[in-house]
Design a protein around this motif. Structure first.
Motif, PDB file in Angstrom:
ATOM      1  N   TRP A  30       1.077  -1.274  -0.201  1.00  0.00           N
ATOM      2  CA  TRP A  30      -0.071   0.211   0.257  1.00  0.00           C
ATOM      3  C   TRP A  30       0.978   1.530  -0.009  1.00  0.00           C
ATOM      4  CZ3 TRP A  30      -4.958   1.881  -0.648  1.00  0.00           C
ATOM      5  CH2 TRP A  30      -5.184   2.607  -0.178  1.00  0.00           C
ATOM      6  N   MET A  31       2.364   1.275   0.890  1.00  0.00           N
ATOM      7  CA  MET A  31       2.674   2.219   0.964  1.00  0.00           C
ATOM      8  C   MET A  31       3.733   2.880  -0.181  1.00  0.00           C
ATOM      9  SD  MET A  31       4.925   1.711   4.324  1.00  0.00           S
ATOM     10  CE  MET A  31       5.545   3.264   4.498  1.00  0.00           C
ATOM     11  N   LEU A  32       3.423   1.121  -0.972  1.00  0.00           N
ATOM     12  CA  LEU A  32       4.001   2.077  -2.563  1.00  0.00           C
ATOM     13  C   LEU A  32       3.453   2.223  -3.588  1.00  0.00           C
ATOM     14  CD1 LEU A  32       6.597   0.975  -4.662  1.00  0.00           C
ATOM     15  CD2 LEU A  32       5.290  -1.004  -4.380  1.00  0.00           C
ATOM     16  N   GLN A  33       2.243   1.702  -3.484  1.00  0.00           N
ATOM     17  CA  GLN A  33       0.321   1.391  -4.633  1.00  0.00           C
ATOM     18  C   GLN A  33       0.298   1.993  -4.403  1.00  0.00           C
ATOM     19  OE1 GLN A  33       3.092   0.805  -8.066  1.00  0.00           O
ATOM     20  NE2 GLN A  33       1.625   0.420  -8.040  1.00  0.00           N
ATOM     21  N   GLY A  34      -0.677   2.885  -3.313  1.00  0.00           N
ATOM     22  CA  GLY A  34      -1.638   3.320  -2.511  1.00  0.00           C
ATOM     23  C   GLY A  34      -2.309   4.383  -3.862  1.00  0.00           C
ATOM     24  N   HIS A  35      -1.039   5.603  -3.721  1.00  0.00           N
ATOM     25  CA  HIS A  35      -1.823   6.377  -4.693  1.00  0.00           C
ATOM     26  C   HIS A  35      -2.076   5.502  -6.024  1.00  0.00           C
ATOM     27  CE1 HIS A  35       2.587   5.077  -6.001  1.00  0.00           C
ATOM     28  NE2 HIS A  35       2.441   6.178  -7.275  1.00  0.00           N
ATOM     29  N   ARG A  36      -2.128   4.911  -6.760  1.00  0.00           N
ATOM     30  CA  ARG A  36      -3.175   4.030  -7.691  1.00  0.00           C
ATOM     31  C   ARG A  36      -3.938   2.936  -7.884  1.00  0.00           C
ATOM     32  NH1 ARG A  36      -0.014   4.454 -12.410  1.00  0.00           N
ATOM     33  NH2 ARG A  36       2.062   5.410 -12.128  1.00  0.00           N
ATOM     34  N   HIS A  37      -3.678   2.861  -5.684  1.00  0.00           N
ATOM     35  CA  HIS A  37      -5.191   1.626  -5.601  1.00  0.00           C
ATOM     36  C   HIS A  37      -6.648   1.965  -7.111  1.00  0.00           C
ATOM     37  CE1 HIS A  37      -7.954  -0.244  -3.175  1.00  0.00           C
ATOM     38  NE2 HIS A  37      -8.942   0.150  -3.196  1.00  0.00           N
ATOM     39  N   SER A  38      -6.799   1.419  -7.327  1.00  0.00           N
ATOM     40  CA  SER A  38      -8.398   1.044  -8.021  1.00  0.00           C
ATOM     41  C   SER A  38      -8.750  -0.126  -7.783  1.00  0.00           C
ATOM     42  CB  SER A  38      -7.715   1.442  -9.970  1.00  0.00           C
ATOM     43  OG  SER A  38      -7.579   0.239 -10.057  1.00  0.00           O
ATOM     44  N   PRO A  39     -10.082  -0.053  -8.281  1.00  0.00           N
ATOM     45  CA  PRO A  39     -10.994  -1.670  -8.399  1.00  0.00           C
ATOM     46  C   PRO A  39      -9.972  -2.715  -9.192  1.00  0.00           C
ATOM     47  CG  PRO A  39     -12.506  -0.250  -8.540  1.00  0.00           C
ATOM     48  CD  PRO A  39     -11.562   0.663  -8.506  1.00  0.00           C
ATOM     49  N   ARG A  40      -9.730  -2.279  -9.905  1.00  0.00           N
ATOM     50  CA  ARG A  40      -8.825  -2.731 -11.119  1.00  0.00           C
ATOM     51  C   ARG A  40      -8.001  -3.347 -10.369  1.00  0.00           C
ATOM     52  NH1 ARG A  40      -5.902  -3.094 -16.097  1.00  0.00           N
ATOM     53  NH2 ARG A  40      -5.689  -0.833 -16.245  1.00  0.00           N
TER      54      ARG A  40
END
Length: 380
Positions: A117-127
């Motif tokens: 989440w720290m790495l990718q949280g800014h890109r979070h999406s349902p897909r």
């Protein structure tokens, strides 16, 4: 099922022994140099790892720009996307480094997902959910033809079980050398590919964390991500991973991966040793110049950054020496007046580069390249 850790050949053992020796030498070497100099080196190595690992995934930010971003500079000419990826990866890397001596540390599914989440949280999406296992298939496409899957990760139904197995493996003491175990951790995670995105950086970060937890040297010196990010090495990295096959087959011999990883450890240790020696000589040369010129020797950190990185910003110098803004500005203006430095840009975006009176011998030392040797050359 995870890959079994292969036994080491006599050549592997010899290379590993040399890596251990270089790391011990570096640990003692760092104890005898100025703290501000070591602090700058640690920041550089962190920035270099972040820059390199992100570059493997197509996010291009130079090491010096990463250093400026880590120092809190806002006026750095990078795209919003690259800025976001750099900030996220640097935040995760900083956290990983802080865990090197936590007494009650243990790996867990929740911990790994939190890192993601720290790495990718800014890109979070349902897909492409961040901090959660992927919800469908994931492929690594062929660099030459994106319509071809070079690797297909295990079916999504297998991911939770494989990750629980990996966590158990991570928490179980092993007879394998910590550097070998770290290489295997990288391979296990990147092969399972449990997330929709960010698997490569997560796997390289896990390897860095495992090495840092060994505790031989400061965590900033524990990463091989800078080595992996060099173009030729990146290509070989993908080739070695690709030779495992196009699907998950953990019942195979992965000795080639261990040899590749030991080469990375060895050449990164060579690189850091060369950087330390070159940086020390630059520092000493700049200090001697300032002393002869009757200038305050604290300015050496600014001249060192200019020689090694091509520029220094006021905030970087201010933080390095613990100065207030007025003191830092006064020092840099004095160097500009003496034509040792020249200002580039305006207001907050301004940085300082080498001027016509910058000591040439210091620049020459900084520009002298190092030579890397193949640790497996002449070994059978």
């Amino acid at each position: 099922m995870l890959f079994p850790t292969p036994g080491l050949s006599s050549a592997d053992e010899a290379v590993l022994a040399e890596v251990d020796r270089m790391r011990e030498e570096l640990r003692y070497q760092l104890q005898s140099v100025p703290a501000v100099w070591v602090g700058g080196l640690r920041k550089f190595l962190t920035a270099d790892a972040v820059s390199a690992s992100n570059s493997i995934e197509g996010f291009k930010v130079s090491t010096v720009d990463v250093e400026d971003l880590l120092a809190g500079e806002r006026d750095v000419e990078v795209s919003d996307e690259n800025r976001a990826e750099t900030s996220a990866y640097a935040r995760m890397m900083t956290y990983i480094q802080s865990l090197h001596d936590v007494a009650d540390f243990e790996y867990g599914v929740g911990f790994l997902n939190a890192l993601h989440w720290m790495l990718q949280g800014h890109r979070h999406s349902p897909r492409k959910p961040a901090g959660q296992w992927r919800r469908g298939p994931v492929y690594v496409t062929d660099a030459r033809d994106p319509s071809i899957a070079a690797y297909t990760a295990p079916d999504v139904e297998r991911v939770p079980g494989l990750m629980r197995e990996l966590v158990d493996w991570l928490n179980t003491p092993t007879d394998a050398h910590p550097l070998v175990a770290a290489a295997m951790g990288h391979l296990h995670l990147v092969s399972i590919h449990p997330w929709a995105d960010g698997n490569g950086r997560m796997s390289r970060s896990l390897q860095t964390l495992m090495i840092a937890r060994e505790g031989v040297i400061a965590p900033e010196f524990s990463s091989i991500e800078a080595w992996l990010g060099r173009p030729g090495n990146t290509w070989e990295y993908y080739q070695v991973l690709g030779r495992r096959g196009s699907v998950y087959r953990p019942d195979q011999d992965v000795a080639e991966w261990i040899r590749f990883s030991l080469t990375a450890y060895h050449q990164q240790a060579q690189t850091v040793h060369a950087r330390v020696e070159r940086s020390r000589r630059v520092w000493d040369g700049a200090a001697e110049y300032l002393q002869a010129a009757g200038s305050d020797e604290r300015i050496v950190s600014a001249l060192h950054d200019v020689a090694m990185a091509g520029r220094v910003r006021r905030t970087r110098y201010e933080q390095a020496e613990g100065l207030n803004t007025q003191q830092a500005q006064r020092d840099l203006r004095e160097m500009v007046r003496r034509e040792v430095l020249v200002p580039v840009g305006r207001t907050r975006a301004r940085y300082y580069a080498a001027g016509p009176r910058f000591p040439e011998h210091v620049l020459e030392t900084a520009r002298t390249p190092s030579v890397l040797v193949d640790p497996y050359a002449d070994r059978t």
